[in-house]
Design a protein around this motif. Structure first.
Motif, PDB file in Angstrom:
ATOM      1  N   GLU A  80      63.224  49.884  41.132  1.00  0.00           N
ATOM      2  CA  GLU A  80      64.349  50.731  41.287  1.00  0.00           C
ATOM      3  C   GLU A  80      65.521  50.238  41.965  1.00  0.00           C
ATOM      4  O   GLU A  80      66.557  50.781  41.826  1.00  0.00           O
ATOM      5  CB  GLU A  80      63.560  52.063  42.071  1.00  0.00           C
ATOM      6  CG  GLU A  80      62.436  52.841  41.385  1.00  0.00           C
ATOM      7  CD  GLU A  80      61.967  53.774  42.245  1.00  0.00           C
ATOM      8  OE1 GLU A  80      61.149  54.610  41.856  1.00  0.00           O
ATOM      9  OE2 GLU A  80      62.107  53.714  43.484  1.00  0.00           O
ATOM     10  N   SER A  81      65.378  49.044  42.546  1.00  0.00           N
ATOM     11  CA  SER A  81      66.429  48.759  43.631  1.00  0.00           C
ATOM     12  C   SER A  81      67.144  47.629  42.823  1.00  0.00           C
ATOM     13  O   SER A  81      68.626  47.346  43.338  1.00  0.00           O
ATOM     14  CB  SER A  81      65.843  48.236  45.011  1.00  0.00           C
ATOM     15  OG  SER A  81      65.013  49.189  45.512  1.00  0.00           O
ATOM     16  N   VAL A  82      66.788  46.721  41.924  1.00  0.00           N
ATOM     17  CA  VAL A  82      67.479  45.759  41.468  1.00  0.00           C
ATOM     18  C   VAL A  82      68.264  46.208  39.989  1.00  0.00           C
ATOM     19  O   VAL A  82      67.452  46.808  39.295  1.00  0.00           O
ATOM     20  CB  VAL A  82      66.491  44.743  41.344  1.00  0.00           C
ATOM     21  CG1 VAL A  82      67.418  43.160  40.702  1.00  0.00           C
ATOM     22  CG2 VAL A  82      66.010  44.199  42.498  1.00  0.00           C
ATOM     23  N   SER A  83      69.092  45.879  39.864  1.00  0.00           N
ATOM     24  CA  SER A  83      69.897  46.017  38.524  1.00  0.00           C
ATOM     25  C   SER A  83      68.981  45.923  37.426  1.00  0.00           C
ATOM     26  O   SER A  83      68.433  44.834  37.282  1.00  0.00           O
ATOM     27  CB  SER A  83      70.982  45.315  38.406  1.00  0.00           C
ATOM     28  OG  SER A  83      71.648  45.254  36.779  1.00  0.00           O
ATOM     29  N   GLU A  84      68.947  46.691  36.388  1.00  0.00           N
ATOM     30  CA  GLU A  84      68.497  46.600  35.301  1.00  0.00           C
ATOM     31  C   GLU A  84      68.946  45.559  34.064  1.00  0.00           C
ATOM     32  O   GLU A  84      67.929  45.142  33.300  1.00  0.00           O
ATOM     33  CB  GLU A  84      68.165  48.111  34.374  1.00  0.00           C
ATOM     34  CG  GLU A  84      67.347  48.829  34.853  1.00  0.00           C
ATOM     35  CD  GLU A  84      67.108  50.101  33.984  1.00  0.00           C
ATOM     36  OE1 GLU A  84      68.009  50.325  33.047  1.00  0.00           O
ATOM     37  OE2 GLU A  84      66.111  50.925  34.099  1.00  0.00           O
ATOM     38  N   ALA A 103      66.482  41.685  49.025  1.00  0.00           N
ATOM     39  CA  ALA A 103      67.934  41.112  49.330  1.00  0.00           C
ATOM     40  C   ALA A 103      67.681  39.831  48.762  1.00  0.00           C
ATOM     41  O   ALA A 103      68.756  39.387  48.231  1.00  0.00           O
ATOM     42  CB  ALA A 103      67.748  40.903  50.895  1.00  0.00           C
ATOM     43  N   SER A 104      66.507  39.049  48.712  1.00  0.00           N
ATOM     44  CA  SER A 104      66.333  37.864  47.979  1.00  0.00           C
ATOM     45  C   SER A 104      66.643  38.039  46.497  1.00  0.00           C
ATOM     46  O   SER A 104      67.216  37.157  45.763  1.00  0.00           O
ATOM     47  CB  SER A 104      65.018  37.226  48.302  1.00  0.00           C
ATOM     48  OG  SER A 104      65.092  35.738  47.728  1.00  0.00           O
ATOM     49  N   LEU A 105      66.091  38.999  45.851  1.00  0.00           N
ATOM     50  CA  LEU A 105      66.149  39.305  44.489  1.00  0.00           C
ATOM     51  C   LEU A 105      67.541  39.652  43.967  1.00  0.00           C
ATOM     52  O   LEU A 105      68.291  39.166  42.885  1.00  0.00           O
ATOM     53  CB  LEU A 105      65.129  40.598  43.931  1.00  0.00           C
ATOM     54  CG  LEU A 105      63.623  40.066  44.195  1.00  0.00           C
ATOM     55  CD1 LEU A 105      62.806  41.475  43.773  1.00  0.00           C
ATOM     56  CD2 LEU A 105      63.316  38.933  43.379  1.00  0.00           C
ATOM     57  N   ARG A 106      68.360  40.399  44.861  1.00  0.00           N
ATOM     58  CA  ARG A 106      69.602  40.928  44.690  1.00  0.00           C
ATOM     59  C   ARG A 106      70.533  39.637  44.695  1.00  0.00           C
ATOM     60  O   ARG A 106      71.475  39.485  44.195  1.00  0.00           O
ATOM     61  CB  ARG A 106      70.223  41.999  45.373  1.00  0.00           C
ATOM     62  CG  ARG A 106      69.446  43.259  45.155  1.00  0.00           C
ATOM     63  CD  ARG A 106      69.952  44.275  46.368  1.00  0.00           C
ATOM     64  NE  ARG A 106      69.681  45.672  45.691  1.00  0.00           N
ATOM     65  CZ  ARG A 106      69.606  46.847  46.197  1.00  0.00           C
ATOM     66  NH1 ARG A 106      70.434  46.737  47.572  1.00  0.00           N
ATOM     67  NH2 ARG A 106      69.614  47.995  45.864  1.00  0.00           N
ATOM     68  N   ASN A 107      70.307  38.809  45.721  1.00  0.00           N
ATOM     69  CA  ASN A 107      71.028  37.536  45.914  1.00  0.00           C
ATOM     70  C   ASN A 107      71.183  36.626  44.622  1.00  0.00           C
ATOM     71  O   ASN A 107      72.072  36.302  44.272  1.00  0.00           O
ATOM     72  CB  ASN A 107      70.652  36.804  47.149  1.00  0.00           C
ATOM     73  CG  ASN A 107      71.419  35.461  47.394  1.00  0.00           C
ATOM     74  OD1 ASN A 107      71.378  34.353  46.829  1.00  0.00           O
ATOM     75  ND2 ASN A 107      72.225  35.602  48.373  1.00  0.00           N
ATOM     76  N   ALA A 108      69.809  36.370  43.981  1.00  0.00           N
ATOM     77  CA  ALA A 108      70.036  35.715  42.876  1.00  0.00           C
ATOM     78  C   ALA A 108      70.573  36.230  41.646  1.00  0.00           C
ATOM     79  O   ALA A 108      71.260  35.805  40.983  1.00  0.00           O
ATOM     80  CB  ALA A 108      68.538  35.174  42.471  1.00  0.00           C
ATOM     81  N   ALA A 109      70.194  37.656  41.770  1.00  0.00           N
ATOM     82  CA  ALA A 109      70.921  38.578  40.652  1.00  0.00           C
ATOM     83  C   ALA A 109      72.567  38.237  40.503  1.00  0.00           C
ATOM     84  O   ALA A 109      73.144  38.256  39.462  1.00  0.00           O
ATOM     85  CB  ALA A 109      70.362  39.742  40.684  1.00  0.00           C
ATOM     86  N   LEU A 166      55.241  49.582  33.110  1.00  0.00           N
ATOM     87  CA  LEU A 166      55.458  50.440  31.931  1.00  0.00           C
ATOM     88  C   LEU A 166      56.014  51.650  32.243  1.00  0.00           C
ATOM     89  O   LEU A 166      56.828  52.195  31.396  1.00  0.00           O
ATOM     90  CB  LEU A 166      54.005  50.795  31.482  1.00  0.00           C
ATOM     91  CG  LEU A 166      53.559  49.376  30.557  1.00  0.00           C
ATOM     92  CD1 LEU A 166      51.786  49.716  30.451  1.00  0.00           C
ATOM     93  CD2 LEU A 166      54.202  48.774  29.386  1.00  0.00           C
ATOM     94  N   ILE A 167      55.785  52.467  33.385  1.00  0.00           N
ATOM     95  CA  ILE A 167      56.185  53.643  33.773  1.00  0.00           C
ATOM     96  C   ILE A 167      57.892  53.322  33.971  1.00  0.00           C
ATOM     97  O   ILE A 167      58.723  54.177  33.999  1.00  0.00           O
ATOM     98  CB  ILE A 167      55.451  54.343  34.494  1.00  0.00           C
ATOM     99  CG1 ILE A 167      54.186  55.019  33.912  1.00  0.00           C
ATOM    100  CG2 ILE A 167      56.213  55.858  34.977  1.00  0.00           C
ATOM    101  CD1 ILE A 167      53.123  55.229  34.800  1.00  0.00           C
ATOM    102  N   ASN A 168      58.161  52.458  34.939  1.00  0.00           N
ATOM    103  CA  ASN A 168      59.297  52.325  35.780  1.00  0.00           C
ATOM    104  C   ASN A 168      60.278  51.162  35.330  1.00  0.00           C
ATOM    105  O   ASN A 168      61.577  51.120  35.685  1.00  0.00           O
ATOM    106  CB  ASN A 168      59.044  52.110  37.159  1.00  0.00           C
ATOM    107  CG  ASN A 168      58.148  53.195  37.807  1.00  0.00           C
ATOM    108  OD1 ASN A 168      58.609  54.103  37.989  1.00  0.00           O
ATOM    109  ND2 ASN A 168      56.799  52.979  38.185  1.00  0.00           N
ATOM    110  N   ALA A 169      59.837  50.510  34.148  1.00  0.00           N
ATOM    111  CA  ALA A 169      60.916  49.317  33.780  1.00  0.00           C
ATOM    112  C   ALA A 169      62.135  49.692  33.075  1.00  0.00           C
ATOM    113  O   ALA A 169      63.011  49.085  33.394  1.00  0.00           O
ATOM    114  CB  ALA A 169      60.003  48.127  32.886  1.00  0.00           C
TER     115      ALA A 169
END
Length: 731
Positions: free
Chosen positions: A500-504, A400-406, A545-548
């Motif tokens: 996986e949850s925060v916009s690329e 939630a915090s990461l998405r808020n900043a984004a 490296l696998i998921n970025a």
């Protein structure tokens, strides 16, 4: 020619083998019609098809020496098709040479299909097994953001690619990463105490010089002569190499040789020996010590003046300890008579390739930074919610915090990563947390105790009621345990879920947590032992490296050795060295490399890092550090509570920092796309006529809850996705 060989040759006729009635001869005939033949080399005087590189003394500089090719070292080409290894250097094509200046080869490429490729220089070593592949060590490789490319349209073409590492007049190369070799780092420094102590009275006030001699298993003379005569395309054995480095506040030096009496030990200087080997358990390392004043002999009969004694280190000793890092104490022995006269403390780290993952040559951003205005970086997402004067309204380091900043325009979000007991990478700032003891009677006050995060499994971190360590200072312990509304506000999310949850479109500044020791001897969280460093990093790096995907990633750490290992274990993402510099707020750290911003700058140069991430207090007091770092080609980020003040942020932007990490970005910015998304939209408007007339707010193109009212078809949506991917590669 069998079917697998045909597929390897072209990769373009896979469907032909499923067509009934086709004979092997018909398949071969069709294949020949579809393939073009190319000779790869570099010359203006050839008539055949050539993709090439020219080796000259005015080429890439290696330290203080001009470019050269060692015995057994070769150039190779690696690219995007199966013929060129599908970006895997293990499967690259080795170029041939007659004079070690012009390198060439011939390959067959599918007609009309674009192929991208890069050149690299390194060793192709003997296989471990009879039928196994060669092991490839990459010394130097081309890292232009856009690789070289060709679309074959004729049967035979000659292409001169000019000088190695130079494309469109721009030279862009980088050192290789660890593929199959091991790197041993030995260091002598005064971080904690003098590294050399001689008990004899006559040396009580002496300063010393030290010389390292590397010995390995003896080779038969016949084998050595045979290797020198071998063609450069025949697999070789790797010779052990050693590099001698000096790091101080003002400069760093790297050499492949050393003075006869070695280098002087100084309180403000870090001496480092870098050894690369395929046999890390079979080395003998001899330290010779000399008195600093070399005007007279100390021991009669020595070949060199001032020789005091020697110490021997067998690399098998380090292997038997089974640790990636540590400190060894070795006895210093005099020569005549043979007796112990002192000791030397040798700090070491062992760097191994990532286990279970192979880095490719498709792209590298390790030294790339596109010039832009200062980027906003959300500290722990939306901000510190535990220890700062004004707490963030959202739990820090949560989805939630990461998405808020984004959502408020953060170009990057910064967060902290370490491991649970069962080796799951988790996002959390502190190395410890608080757990409540269950009481028999509810009327009794809740009792808390501090526990290391590494002692709890991932499931326990998700299920148990845990609180921040600041809860120990609060009288009402019950108030410290908050009921989280949903999974997005839960602490300890896994790194994979966060990816996986925060916009690329939002970059990640991933701080890798590690225990740091203060100069007074105290350790973070009172943890003097931690995970094995190679294992710890392999797990975190593989997860990224696998998921970025196409996300921008920047690693950082306060631990200099973590930065070193991340830089040498992978070749894709950049690293920033975190430093508090000289601070009134934080205790001084034990590691000499972490104490000042100037030595952090020289360390970042020495390790070829992208840059440094400096405490705002130090940069506001000494803005010249920013200019100095940028003059060395380094990127500068800034962090700290001072950056939470708008006036200080304005100053730091004017000083030219590349990234600002601060709390509560939502107080400064409305909901808006970040700079990367704005650039994407401008690029899309140029490519798609449908978007040129769009009058919707920019944010509408990046918010699912209020999509842009410009309705384009599903095929156009796919075009948008493809263009975003192309734009990402360019940026």
């Amino acid at each position: 020619m069998d079917i697998p060989t045909l597929i390897c040759l072209g990769g373009i006729v896979k469907e032909m083998f499923l067509t009934p009635g086709l004979t092997a001869q018909e398949i071969l005939t069709t294949l020949r019609q579809k393939l073009c033949k190319y000779d790869l080399f570099s010359s203006h005087f050839r008539s055949k098809s050539t993709i090439s590189t020219s080796q000259t003394t005015s080429g890439i500089n290696m330290g203080d020496e001009g470019q050269h090719v060692d015995i057994g070292e070769v150039f190779a080409i690696c690219g995007s098709c199966s013929v060129l290894g599908n970006w895997n250097p293990q499967l690259a094509v080795v170029l041939q040479t007659d004079d070690r200046q012009l390198w060439k080869t011939t390959v067959e490429l599918p007609r009309g299909e674009p192929v991208q490729y890069r050149y690299f220089k390194g060793y192709f070593l003997e296989p471990k097994t009879i039928d196994g592949p060669c092991e490839v060590i990459v010394h130097t490789w081309e890292t232009h953001l856009q690789p070289r490319s060709i679309t074959p349209l004729e049967n035979e073409i000659t292409i001169d690619d000019g000088r190695f590492g130079v494309r469109n007049g721009i030279e862009t190369v980088d050192s290789g990463w660890l593929t199959c070799q091991t790197e041993i780092r030995l260091r002598l420094h005064y971080s904690e105490k003098p590294p050399v102590v001689i008990s004899k009275k006559q040396f009580k006030t002496s300063r010393f010089r030290v010389k390292l001699t590397l010995e390995g298993l003896e080779e038969d003379e016949d084998d050595e002569e045979g290797q020198e005569k071998t063609s450069p395309t025949v697999p070789q054995k790797m010779a052990n190499t050693v590099e001698f480095s000096l790091i101080s506040n003002n400069e760093y030096k790297c050499r492949h040789s050393q003075p006869d009496c070695g280098y002087a030990l100084q309180p403000d200087r870090w001496i480092e020996y870098t050894i690369q080997t395929m046999e890390p358990d079979n080395l003998e390392l001899i330290f010779d010590f000399f008195e600093e004043d070399l005007s007279e002999k100390v021991v009669q009969g020595d070949a060199l003046p001032g020789h005091v004694g020697s110490a021997c280190l067998l690399s098998s000793t380090i292997a038997e300890l089974g640790k990636s890092a540590g400190i060894l104490t070795l006895a210093i022995m005099s020569r005549n008579p043979r007796r112990t006269i002192g000791k030397v403390r040798v700090d070491y780290i062992i760097i191994k390739p990532i286990q279970g993952y192979t880095c490719d040559m498709k792209a590298s951003y390790a030294k790339y930074w596109k010039p832009r205005t200062t980027l906003d970086v959300g500290h722990r997402g939306a901000g510190n919610s535990t220890t700062t004067a004004k707490l963030a309204k959202v739990q820090e380091n949560t989805i939630a915090s990461l998405r808020n900043a984004a959502s408020h325009g953060a170009a990057y979000v910064e967060f902290d990563v370490h491991l649970s007991k069962d080796h799951v990478p988790i996002v959390y700032h502190d190395l410890t947390c608080c757990m409540a003891m269950k009481k028999k009677l509810d009327t009794e006050p809740l009792e808390l105790f501090e526990i290391a995060v590494k002692e709890l499994t991932f499931d326990q971190l998700q299920l148990l009621k845990l609180a921040h360590v600041t809860a120990l200072k609060v009288k009402d312990h019950n108030a410290s345990f908050k009921e989280e509304e949903n999974s997005e506000t839960q602490p300890f999310p896994s790194l994979q879920r966060v990816l996986e949850s925060v916009s690329e479109d939002v970059g990640f500044n991933i701080e890798i947590k590690w225990i740091c020791q203060q100069r007074d001897g105290q350790w973070d969280g009172n943890l003097s032992t931690y995970f094995d460093m190679n294992l710890f990093l392999d797990i975190i790096l593989k997860t990224v490296l696998i998921n970025a995907g196409r996300r921008r990633i920047v690693f950082s750490s306060f631990n200099a050795d973590i930065c070193t290992m991340v830089r040498h274990k992978q070749n894709k993402y950049p690293v920033l060295f975190l430093t508090q510099g000289e601070s009134k707020l934080y205790p001084e750290l034990m590691d000499l490399r972490s104490r000042t911003t100037p030595i952090a700058i020289t360390f970042a140069q020495f390790e070829n890092l992208l840059g440094i991430n400096v405490h705002s207090e130090d940069l506001l007091r000494n803005p010249s550090f920013i200019k100095r770092a940028k003059s060395k080609g380094l990127v500068v980020f800034s962090w700290g509570d001072d950056a939470n003040d708008a006036d200080n942020r304005k100053k730091l932007r004017e000083y030219g920092v590349h990234g600002l990490i601060y709390d509560r970005i939502y107080d400064s910015n409305p909901e808006q796309p970040n700079i990367f998304q704005v650039e994407q939209l401008e690029h899309l408007k140029k490519e798609l006529p449908e978007l040129k007339s769009c009058v919707c707010p920019t944010v509408s193109h990046f918010k699912s809850i209020a999509p842009c009212k410009c309705h384009y078809t599903s095929s156009e949506e796919n075009t948008v996705d493809n263009l975003k991917s192309v734009q990402m590669q360019k940026d």
